[in-house]
Design a protein around this motif. Structure first.
Motif, PDB file in Angstrom:
ATOM      1  N   ASP A  24      -8.578  -4.124  -0.430  1.00  0.00           N
ATOM      2  CA  ASP A  24      -9.088  -2.852   0.070  1.00  0.00           C
ATOM      3  C   ASP A  24      -8.950  -2.824   1.584  1.00  0.00           C
ATOM      4  O   ASP A  24      -9.373  -3.759   2.276  1.00  0.00           O
ATOM      5  N   PRO A  41      -5.570   1.207  -1.086  1.00  0.00           N
ATOM      6  CA  PRO A  41      -5.647  -0.248  -1.312  1.00  0.00           C
ATOM      7  C   PRO A  41      -4.271  -0.872  -1.546  1.00  0.00           C
ATOM      8  O   PRO A  41      -3.356  -0.244  -2.070  1.00  0.00           O
ATOM      9  N   SER A  88       0.859  -1.184   0.000  1.00  0.00           N
ATOM     10  CA  SER A  88       0.000   0.000   0.000  1.00  0.00           C
ATOM     11  C   SER A  88       0.896   1.236   0.000  1.00  0.00           C
ATOM     12  O   SER A  88       1.666   1.452   0.940  1.00  0.00           O
TER      13      SER A  88
END
Length: 320
Positions: free
Chosen positions: A244, A293, A139
């Motif tokens: 996510d 995400p 991320s």
């Protein structure tokens, strides 16, 4: 040369072009019969034109495929028809599925196979959500920080970039690292041999459908638990290359909870509310920033990934 000689030379050149043998032209209007896969019940004799198939027995080719990773099998199936039909053998995909969902147990996996995927291991591998263990989930987060004004003339700002790294294992364990290091540098430390100085922490996770619940304990004078909720998805069928970040919560735990076995930390925080803490000195914080995400990067691509680019060349990354 005269015009007659030029015309004759051009005619000869044209004739030579059409006379030249071009094997691919012979395939027009013909149906190419696929080569029978290994283990086929067909008794019809045929001659395999491929050199590798004439020099490599089917039994040996089968043993090579057994030792390949599932994603490598997918690439190998694009080589030729024989390899594609051979790789459809359920033996390869059964082994991959039982390893990927070993936490569910053998009996539960067979029940899911029959009830949802019509008994096809390959279909189960492609459609059932799973965490990938052949790389890192990354991320990339950025924020703007005001700089120090010099001589009251300029008011500079800086783009700060940092990463969250996740590496999952089939056994239910995972590694977490929060760092400004690029992925090509951080990947070297994402293993259980890493020390606390490398800022790599281990935890446990569970997978239910496409939801991932994970928890990791930060030891110290005031032990803190990091609770992570993720939703697994993919850009294509079977990719599972996106996660996510639904919530990221830090909470305090008391000494008894922190001194228990490491694998019990996920059970300790099960059912906790986002604002719940068991140590008044460590308040519960539900983080609202840095929730970009996660993108999956295989180990063979960590050196060439776009995530290694500096902020001067990529100020913002769209995970898709």
């Amino acid at each position: 040369p005269s015009e007659v000689e030029l015309e004759s030379a051009l005619r000869l050149k044209t004739i030579q072009y059409f006379v030249t043998q071009r094997p691919w032209l012979d395939l027009y209007g013909k149906h190419v019969r696929p080569v029978a896969p290994f283990g086929s019940a067909s008794r019809r004799s045929y001659v395999d034109p491929a050199l590798i198939h004439r020099s490599l027995p089917d039994e040996l080719l089968f043993e090579v495929f057994v030792r390949m990773a599932p994603y490598d099998l997918g690439r190998a199936s694009c080589v030729c028809r024989k390899w594609r039909y051979t790789i459809r053998n359920p033996v390869f995909w059964r082994t991959a599925c039982l390893k990927a969902w070993q936490l569910s147990g053998l009996v539960e996996n067979y029940k899911i196979l029959q009830s949802k995927y019509e008994g096809s291991w390959r279909k189960m591998w492609l459609l059932r959500p799973r965490v990938r263990t052949d790389g890192l989930y990354v991320s990339r987060n950025t924020y703007i920080r005001a700089g120090v004004a010099e001589w009251k003339i300029t008011n500079p700002v800086h783009i700060v970039c940092y990463f969250r790294y996740l590496r999952f294992f089939p056994s239910g364990r995972f590694l977490y690292k929060n760092s400004s290091q690029k992925i090509k540098d951080a990947a070297k430390f994402m293993n259980f041999r890493a020390s606390k100085a490398d800022c790599v922490f281990g935890g446990h996770y569970t997978l239910s459908d496409n939801k991932v619940e994970a928890a990791v304990l930060y030891p110290g004078m005031r032990p803190t638990v990091l609770r992570i909720r993720l939703r697994l998805r993919g850009t294509t069928a079977g990719a599972n290359n996106r996660m996510d970040l639904l919530s990221l919560v830090t909470s305090g735990v008391d000494d008894n909870e922190a001194s228990g076995p490491e694998e019990d930390i996920l059970g300790v925080v099960e059912g906790w509310q986002d604002d719940e803490t068991h140590n008044p000195d460590v308040p519960a914080v539900s983080h609202k920033r840095g929730l970009t995400p996660f993108v999956f990067v295989p180990f063979e691509e960590v050196e060439t990934s776009d995530l290694n680019l500096p902020v001067e060349k990529m100020d913002y990354y769209v995970p898709g």
